[in-house]
Scaffold this motif. Structure first.
Motif, PDB file in Angstrom:
ATOM      1  N   PRO A  32      41.729  47.162  39.062  1.00 40.28           N
ATOM      2  CA  PRO A  32      42.057  45.958  38.267  1.00 40.28           C
ATOM      3  C   PRO A  32      40.857  45.016  38.172  1.00 40.28           C
ATOM      4  O   PRO A  32      40.884  43.889  38.661  1.00 40.28           O
ATOM      5  CB  PRO A  32      43.218  45.341  39.054  1.00 40.28           C
TER       6      PRO A  32
ATOM      7  N   TRP B 247      39.030  42.550  36.837  1.00 40.25           N
ATOM      8  CA  TRP B 247      39.186  41.444  35.897  1.00 40.25           C
ATOM      9  C   TRP B 247      37.842  40.831  35.492  1.00 40.25           C
ATOM     10  O   TRP B 247      37.751  40.173  34.453  1.00 40.25           O
ATOM     11  CB  TRP B 247      40.119  40.385  36.461  1.00 40.25           C
TER      12      TRP B 247
ATOM     13  N   VAL C 168      45.271  37.885  38.654  1.00 36.58           N
ATOM     14  CA  VAL C 168      44.096  38.165  39.488  1.00 36.58           C
ATOM     15  C   VAL C 168      42.941  37.203  39.212  1.00 36.58           C
ATOM     16  O   VAL C 168      42.028  37.059  40.027  1.00 36.58           O
ATOM     17  CB  VAL C 168      43.601  39.618  39.284  1.00 36.58           C
TER      18      VAL C 168
ATOM     19  N   ARG D 151      43.911  41.068  44.362  1.00 36.17           N
ATOM     20  CA  ARG D 151      43.931  42.206  43.453  1.00 36.17           C
ATOM     21  C   ARG D 151      44.589  43.433  44.078  1.00 36.17           C
ATOM     22  O   ARG D 151      44.988  44.360  43.372  1.00 36.17           O
ATOM     23  CB  ARG D 151      42.529  42.551  42.951  1.00 36.17           C
TER      24      ARG D 151
END
Lengths: 383, 383
Positions: free
Chosen positions: B300, B302, B330, B340
């Motif tokens: 993930p 971000w 997140v 996360r």
């Protein structure tokens, strides 16, 4: 050689413990004068890392005494604490060198969204300062590597003066600029406005035209520091050309070391109505994933070149487009040209020429093929 | 069901021998009336295939009696001969059906830059005409597949009338539109200007927001044919919604079958100042190769979302951006948000929300992850 090829500079590269694997991760470059003029170019990404925001302020004075660079963490998207950490890093460098913090540029590279381990970074600054050397350029270049497989340096020596530099960058390479930290040094005696002009002219046609994966970083920084130690003030055009050569050489090294790449692709757009058109078309071709996959498969798939050209706003007529791949004009007048079987794709460098037949301007963009290795590296490495 | 779910249509799908592997490669859809109103939307790529150039002219009359579609060759970048071939194909269909060629739309998909084997295609038209059936929709949908692993059909039935359709497309999916052929049919009794309005409204928020790999095709075509056989004229809003539903369903099927993909990614941009801003940001995120690799690796990441947002011209402040991945915020205020580790990435669908905190507009773009399979498929398959 690297940043210490020019007189008036010392450098160091050490392992501060920011990287968990114990590899070198902190570099320091110091201008020992007598001059300390400087210029900088930064990412055009609107989401800028803390060190970029800091260094942009530093460069406003046109004076830089030292540059501290760390790998192992980008210090991007880290909020006020991240900016405080950058500031504290500059303060630490200023303290150990006996300079002002506002003369210390900071560069960081690595994972976005994670705070730097300041308990390791600040002692690392002291350790780096202790190992500063006129021969430290190579170690500095090594300490800024992330996924780079080799360190990148370049030097041009002219009549009594030198331009040298180091670069890191292997992914997130795209205009404005790349995930790329570059420090250039010269012992020529020049004012910061001359440095700025030469640096912007050089980056516009070198780093800004390297587009490995279309992704623009939050941390890109290119700095040019002048010590004046050679006591020589070269002609502008000669100096600008030396800077351009070093930038071009480092840019080529970035492309050759791009993540997972097996082909370096030179996209040359010719006979465009304007240089902007040529750049727009070159970027569109360079960013076409389908074409990049085809090149990886050594398939001279010119249809994907045409479909990429077709998405731009450049001046052209579809039935006047010509495309050559490695010297074979596989597309003529928007249709089938010479036999694609003639195209030899065995070598690492691939040369695509897109003839827009709309004018006399040209531009060259460098990119890479898209490979399974790129996918593996970027799905496994959180950066 | 597919294009023959609505009354007043027959269809066929046969193997004409255009594909060397002997798979079905020619489809025919015929409007048996009593009406033959039609609308079409075509690729915005400026390099347009011969069948697109032809069908654009056909649609100007607002009348279509039949659509002939072939896989196994795109007939793009084939010059005057390619256009002659498209014309000859329409003439052949007109001849066997006893209609005018100017009422026959033509669609082609496959490799760019290769002429179609007309010695196989024209007899194929006769063979297809012989097997036309009110139950032929499924076979037609199968015959237009290229790298599609499944054929795509969708049907919405309302009070006494129906909208049905078929689609192909698996790569080169990007706005304006995708490498995508779509034929929609309805037995509602509507004029071509109503069809045109409903079709443009539907494609704007469905097919135009499917962006698998950022590559725009030379052949995209979406056609909507109305037979009037139901003898019903629905309210515009109800009809437009039915068309939108079928387009949305087919668009989702395209994404789920995208080349090499292991994740379907819904990029939802919220709180944008304008819808255009929301679309620009959504596309930038959807086209970021590094992010697409990270999602493939169930990471993930971000930071790559923020760096993609930062390349746009949309209204936002970096320190007010928020990002959620699969429901976990997140990134908050441009920096580190929730842990996360909380993000569950195990499932095929991944939902990214980018909150620009700059207004009240929203847009959703669908894309896929970038995988080694995509690279393999597109470096081996010349298309």
């Amino acid at each position: 050689m690297s940043v210490t090829a020019a007189k008036g500079f010392t450098a160091a590269g050490i392992a501060a413990g920011i990287k968990e694997n114990g590899n070198p991760d902190l570099a320091l470059v110091v201008n020992t004068g007598p001059r300390r003029a400087a210029a900088g170019v930064f990412t055009s990404n609107r989401v800028k890392a803390a060190p970029v925001l800091w260094s942009e302020q530093v460069l406003k004075s046109g004076q830089v005494s030292a540059v501290v660079l760390n790998s192992g963490g980008a210090n991007a998207c880290t909020g006020p604490k991240g900016f405080q950490d950058t500031h504290a890093t500059a303060e630490k460098v200023a303290e150990v060198l006996g300079r002002g913090a506002i003369e210390v540029a900071v560069c960081s590279t690595g994972l976005i969204g994670v705070l730097l381990p300041m308990d390791k970074l600040l002692p690392g600054v002291e350790k780096a300062a202790e190992s500063l050397s006129e021969h430290g350029g190579e170690k500095a270049a090594i300490a800024i590597k992330t996924t780079d497989t080799v360190h990148k340096t370049s030097v041009v020596t002219k009549d009594g003066w030198t331009v040298g530099g180091m670069a890191k960058g292997a992914g997130m390479l795209a205009p404005g600029l790349a995930t790329m930290l570059v420090v250039l040094t010269t012992d020529a005696d020049l004012d910061d406005d001359v440095l700025d002009k030469a640096l912007r002219a050089a980056t516009r046609t070198t780093f800004d035209r390297v587009d490995s994966d279309g992704c623009m970083s939050t941390n890109d920084t290119v700095l040019l520091l002048a010590s004046g130690a050679a006591g020589v003030t070269p002609e502008y055009t000669e100096f600008a050309e030396a800077v351009r050569q070093v930038c071009d050489d480092l840019g080529q090294q970035l492309i050759r070391d791009a993540e997972g790449a097996s082909k370096d692709i030179k996209v040359e757009v010719i006979n465009a109505a304007t240089e902007d058109d040529a750049v727009e078309v070159g970027r569109s071709i360079a960013r076409n994933n389908l074409l990049k996959c085809a090149i990886h498969g050594e398939d001279p798939n010119w249809g994907r070149v045409l479909s990429a050209i077709g998405t731009t706003s450049a001046a052209f007529e579809p039935d006047r487009l010509n495309v050559a791949i490695n010297g074979v004009w596989v597309c003529k007048n928007g249709g089938v040209g010479e036999d694609r079987e003639k195209v030899d794709m065995r070598y690492r460098e691939v040369h695509i020429v897109a003839d827009l037949a709309a004018g006399a301007e040209t531009a060259t963009i460098w990119t890479n093929d898209l490979t399974a290795d790129y996918v593996h590296e970027n799905s496994a490495y959180s950066s």
